[in-house]
Design an enzyme around this catalytic site. Structure first.
Site, PDB file in Angstrom:
ATOM      1  N   ARG A   3      41.307  48.294  33.379  1.00 37.67           N
ATOM      2  CA  ARG A   3      41.740  49.318  34.404  1.00 37.67           C
ATOM      3  C   ARG A   3      43.285  49.618  34.014  1.00 37.67           C
ATOM      4  O   ARG A   3      43.992  48.766  33.542  1.00 37.67           O
ATOM      5  CB  ARG A   3      41.662  48.837  35.614  1.00 37.67           C
ATOM      6  CG  ARG A   3      40.197  48.177  35.939  1.00 37.67           C
ATOM      7  CD  ARG A   3      40.191  47.900  37.193  1.00 37.67           C
ATOM      8  NE  ARG A   3      39.024  47.239  37.785  1.00 37.67           N
ATOM      9  CZ  ARG A   3      38.630  45.931  37.607  1.00 37.67           C
ATOM     10  NH1 ARG A   3      39.658  45.309  37.115  1.00 37.67           N
ATOM     11  NH2 ARG A   3      37.668  45.655  37.744  1.00 37.67           N
ATOM     12  N   ASP A 603      44.786  44.587  26.234  1.00 38.94           N
ATOM     13  CA  ASP A 603      44.927  45.595  27.419  1.00 38.94           C
ATOM     14  C   ASP A 603      45.668  44.689  28.698  1.00 38.94           C
ATOM     15  O   ASP A 603      45.664  43.573  28.531  1.00 38.94           O
ATOM     16  CB  ASP A 603      43.360  46.149  27.648  1.00 38.94           C
ATOM     17  CG  ASP A 603      42.673  45.059  28.161  1.00 38.94           C
ATOM     18  OD1 ASP A 603      42.488  43.798  27.716  1.00 38.94           O
ATOM     19  OD2 ASP A 603      41.960  45.055  29.333  1.00 38.94           O
ATOM     20  N   GLU A 604      46.183  45.776  29.433  1.00 40.63           N
ATOM     21  CA  GLU A 604      46.634  45.473  30.852  1.00 40.63           C
ATOM     22  C   GLU A 604      47.642  44.540  30.833  1.00 40.63           C
ATOM     23  O   GLU A 604      47.624  43.527  31.632  1.00 40.63           O
ATOM     24  CB  GLU A 604      45.288  45.013  31.473  1.00 40.63           C
ATOM     25  CG  GLU A 604      44.227  46.246  31.751  1.00 40.63           C
ATOM     26  CD  GLU A 604      43.433  46.204  32.721  1.00 40.63           C
ATOM     27  OE1 GLU A 604      43.129  47.017  33.634  1.00 40.63           O
ATOM     28  OE2 GLU A 604      42.758  44.937  32.906  1.00 40.63           O
ATOM     29  N   LEU A 605      48.766  44.301  30.075  1.00 40.88           N
ATOM     30  CA  LEU A 605      49.768  43.607  30.222  1.00 40.88           C
ATOM     31  C   LEU A 605      50.585  44.591  31.571  1.00 40.88           C
ATOM     32  O   LEU A 605      50.784  45.537  31.339  1.00 40.88           O
ATOM     33  CB  LEU A 605      50.866  43.522  29.093  1.00 40.88           C
ATOM     34  CG  LEU A 605      50.335  42.699  27.874  1.00 40.88           C
ATOM     35  CD1 LEU A 605      51.098  42.613  26.835  1.00 40.88           C
ATOM     36  CD2 LEU A 605      49.780  41.383  28.491  1.00 40.88           C
TER      37      LEU A 605
END
EC number: 3.2.1.52
Length: 921
Positions: A3, A603-605
């Site tokens: 996301r 992903d998504e740090l």
């Protein structure tokens, strides 16, 4: 789930499913299990009903919902001595937080309650509601309504809090037991306050009238379009080729495995014997390889290409390679008449013979990577479920299986030498300190089984029970502990899956998601440290993934505060090296299995903007490491990805990962990005084309069109999320790999997109089309709690992916309605009926005998005019039934009919399954 969150937190999970009975979860027992405390007398049995009441308050910032607690006795629910736990994807507002403009603030204390994060770490989606001294006891038989404000909005039942369980007398001590609390969700689809996200949401709620206007008309479908994916070239001939008892299959060279597969496939549908042998020249079906096979006449051989020549009583399948032959076999299977498959649902009714049309097919794929990703980290699926899925994917010529094996909520692969990853990291349950297992998440722990310290869960349905959830949409049991939060694959299980996939010419791409989305790994290694530190400190610290003195603060989009691997520790890289070496060993143990690519995640740090998050700057060990002491957080991430890539490529595999890996200027030779965060208006719509133009090989994984876990449409009973879009099979079918902007007609709120807003976005240069090597559908599993839900969300969406990955070039936009009408008619008349009767090909008897795929059956469209009902269906060829007596009796709809009063409608599949019921007044 992937996301992209800037201004809005993303929706997470909550729904779905019953256990796969094929195999129990292979959960290792705790090395030193804690005996549960004696079961106390439950002073009050309670239930909870949740309802999103008003999304119009708080604009897009928050909404109002109610928790209704009912006390069913025997005693009152007092003002102390109990705590109610649950999972909730939304952030519950702090006391006093709200809107000055609307004079609306979180007011829990006035109701005598508080709601906080439940676990000791305060990490994730786990909450606890507990009474304050001022709480007015709930008497037996009383229902108490509590008002709660939470972030964003809730418009689908999947948004509901789930997995309620209660503890009496504190429940804070090791070994305490919680008790399941039945819960329901109430949502009125006719109330705009409950179905409109905020004032900018223009997306209509699904209705029979809306569907009626959109559904295509019934039409004949040409043979080419009845096959999926449609072959590049198909020429029909006079006559047919008949197959019957005694059919022989001849194979040349190394095609014995393909021949055995075809023997099994034909044996499932044809009475009598089918056999194979090395080609002698007189067999009914012959398989052969022609290495220079050029199916399109461009002068070059076509990898995975094939021809299928059926005439004069014989069938010849010629492939450029063994994979091409296998694809030709799948096309032959799709040429078998639907009625032959329907008859074979009962093996005793298999036909003695059937005929396929005489044809000449020349075919080859447009993309070399045609994939599907399955997340088993959030919810586990058994190896039998995965095998069945692989066989169905192979039927549609999908050739890559992206296996998301690790995430914050679970580690699913046994790693010899690091047993804690599965003895701890594959287990969820009631353990607030997470001493022996990870806490419950996403409304589930160990399904309806024991071993998670949650008792009184709904009993598993006995096999002989006839009334089961249809899983044609949301089911209330999706809130009530169904879902394999625990489970993992042994090394043997994984090797079996690899062998099964290899037999079907599917390459498995394992994903080890790092350095974020790594909570299961981090917590497992902390468990290992605690377990060994006093007896073997060297072993205890060998694979530690965090600096215990790190003061950095961050919150991921899924609300985790402790899910990062530290890039400054050599033990982190020792851990990753060990993991990939053991993964490689599994491939080495399986003849023919190819470890071509390892997915490294990335992903998504959480965003570093405005100083809201700090990744590792508070780590003393980063400051003490000469290689990292001068690096900022972006530099530390790039340092990690460089090392991670080196570890992966040392196995001989390439590294792929989410395109986040190279968002911050990192040049990573050989890296294959998977761009996913293309939500219209969020700023990263053109990443895929930027990378392709820079020379990267790119795999498209765009959330707006390819995320199969997103709900089909805006209907409260559709399971799934909608943070990027609502996504159905039309979104996948009409996806344009080389011009995604043509798909940008509406934003995720249903507002028209002005093409001028995209005029400055990077376009794919013609000479760089070759750098788009493929695409895949992705199924994240926050809501995938049963095999049936997995199939519902995947099918028929993955069919659009299969079609577009094989045939990526599309006609002009104005020609798409006619192509869509052919596709939908093919689904209704031939493709889905075959899925109704689908039996996985099982040459070695590995699977339970199952028939059918639980694809989504679309609700019918309808209108009443002048007292006459007219109805249609999205996939013409499916049946429609209607009822005028509240569902007591159902009649088959065939033509407009006079009706009065309340009318119920449902669509009907050929196997007797029905869609959800739609109401028309």
């Amino acid at each position: 789930m992937k996301r992209f969150l800037t201004s809005l937190p993303v929706m997470a999970v909550l729904a779905a499913g019953c256990s796969d009975p094929a195999q129990p979860d292979p959960v290792q027992p705790d090395p030193d299990p804690v005996q549960p405390a004696p079961k106390p007398t439950v002073p009050a049995s309670v239930s909870v009903e949740w309802q999103p009441v008003d999304n119009s308050v708080g604009s897009w910032m928050f909404f109002r919902s109610t928790f209704t607690i009912e006390n069913k006795g025997p005693g009152e629910l007092g003002n102390q001595g109990w705590k109610l736990y649950f999972s909730f994807v939304r952030r519950i507002l702090n006391e006093g937080e709200g809107s000055q403009e609307e004079n609306l603030f979180q007011s829990l204390a006035k109701q005598g309650i508080r709601i906080t994060k439940a676990d000791l770490a305060g990490s994730g989606d786990y909450f606890v509601l507990e009474p304050l001294p001022e709480f007015k006891p709930i008497a037996v038989g009383e229902r108490r309504v509590l008002d709660v404000l939470a972030s964003d909005w809730a418009i689908l039942k999947s948004d509901a809090p789930a997995g309620f369980h209660i503890v009496f007398s504190g429940g804070e001590h090791k070994g305490d037991v919680a008790y399941a609390v039945p819960s329901t969700v109430k949502l009125d689809a006719s109330d705009p306050k409950q179905t409109t996200r905020f004032e900018g949401d223009k997306m209509p709620v699904q209705t029979p009238g809306l569907r009626f206007k959109e559904n295509p008309a019934l039409q004949d479908v040409e043979l080419k379009r009845q096959l999926l994916p449609a072959p590049r070239s198909l020429t029909t001939r006079e006559g047919k080729v008949t197959l019957s008892n005694g059919t022989t299959i001849g194979y040349a060279g190394p095609l014995q495995g393909e021949a055995s597969y075809l023997v099994s496939a034909l044996g499932d549908v044809l009475a009598g014997t089918v056999s194979s042998r090395a080609t002698q020249g007189d067999e009914h079906i012959q398989l052969r390889i022609q290495a220079d096979l050029d199916t399109d006449g461009d002068g070059t051989a076509d990898a995975e290409g094939y021809t299928l020549d059926a005439q004069d009583g014989k069938i010849l399948i010629t492939g450029a390679d063994a994979a091409g032959v296998f694809h030709g076999i799948q096309t032959l299977r799709q040429l078998i008449p639907v009625d032959a498959y329907a008859a074979a649902v009962n093996p005793s009714n298999r036909k003695a013979e059937f005929s396929v049309p005489a044809v000449l097919i020349a075919d080859a794929p447009g993309f070399s990577h045609r994939g599907m990703a399955l997340d088993v980290g959030r919810h586990f699926q058994s190896k039998e479920t995965v095998k069945k899925l692989l066989d169905v994917l192979a039927y549609y010529k999908i050739n890559k299986f992206h296996f998301h094996l690790t995430d914050d909520e679970g580690w699913r692969l046994e790693i010899p030498g690091i047993p804690e990853l599965t003895s701890y990291g594959s287990r969820r349950g009631f353990d607030l300190a997470e001493t022996e297992m990870m806490h419950a998440a996403m409304g589930s722990s160990n399904d309806l089984d024991s071993g998670d310290r949650i008792e009184l869960k709904p009993a598993k349905r006995p096999a002989e029970q006839t009334v089961r959830p249809a899983y044609q949409g949301f089911e209330q049991e999706m809130l009530n502990f169904v879902g394999k939060g625990s489970g993992y694959y042994t090394t043997k299980d994984f090797e079996e899956i690899l062998a099964y996939a290899t037999e079907r010419h599917i390459d498995v791409i394992p994903e080890i998601d790092m350095p974020g989305h790594a909570r299961a790994a981090v917590m497992s290694m902390e468990y290992r440290y605690r377990k060994l530190k006093d007896t073997n400190p060297e072993q205890a610290a060998m694979y530690r993934l965090v600096d215990p003195n790190d003061t950095s603060k961050h919150t991921s989009v899924q609300a985790y505060t402790d899910n990062f691997v530290n890039p400054c520790l050599e033990t982190s890289y020792a851990f990753l090296t060990k993991v990939v070496q053991e993964v490689k060993a599994r491939y080495d143990a399986v003849p023919g299995a190819r470890l071509l690519v390892i997915h490294g995640g990335g992903d998504e740090l959480p965003s570093l903007q405005n100083g809201a998050n700090v990744w590792w700057q508070g780590s003393p060990l980063c400051k003490q490491n000469a290689a990292t002491k001068d690096l900022d957080d972006i530099g530390l991430a790039n340092h990690f990805f460089t090392r991670w890539s080196e570890i992966i490529t040392a196995t001989g595999a390439k590294m792929t990962g989410w395109d986040d890996v190279i968002h911050h200027g990192l040049s990573l030779p050989g890296f294959i990005p998977m761009p996913w965060s293309n939500v219209w208006g969020w700023g990263r719509e053109d990443d895929a084309y930027k990378f392709a133009n820079e020379g990267y090989s790119v795999i498209l994984a765009h959330s707006t069109n390819l995320y199969m876990d997103l709900a089909y449409n805006k209907d409260p009973d559709e399971p799934g999320y909608y943070w990027a879009n609502f996504t159905d099979e039309k979104k996948t079918f009409e996806y344009r790999p080389f011009d995604i902007y043509a798909n940008a007609t509406e934003d995720r709120m249903g507002n028209p997109i002005n093409p001028a807003d995209l005029k400055d976005k990077v376009r794919l240069k013609a000479e760089n089309k070759k750098n788009i090597i493929g695409m895949q559908g992705l199924l994240w599993s926050e809501n995938v709690k049963t095999p049936e839900v997995m199939e519902y969300l995947a099918f028929p969406k993955i069919l659009g992916v299969a079609e577009r990955a094989w045939n990526p070039e599309l006609p002009a936009v104005e020609e798409m309605p006619a192509l869509w009408a052919q596709f939908t008619n093919a689904l209704g008349q031939s493709i889905l009926p075959r899925l109704d009767a689908y039996r996985p090909v099982d040459p070695r008897g590995e699977l339970p005998d199952t028939v059918g795929v639980n694809y989504r059956i679309p609700l019918p469209g309808a209108e009443i005019s002048g007292g006459k009902l007219t109805a249609n269906v999205r996939f013409p060829g499916l049946g429609i039934e209607y009822s005028t007596d509240n569902g007591t009796t159902w009649k088959r709809y065939s033509a407009p009919v006079d009706v009065s009063g309340r009318v119920l409608l449902r669509s009907l599949a050929t196997d007797g399954r029905t869609s959800r019921v739609a109401e028309l007044n």
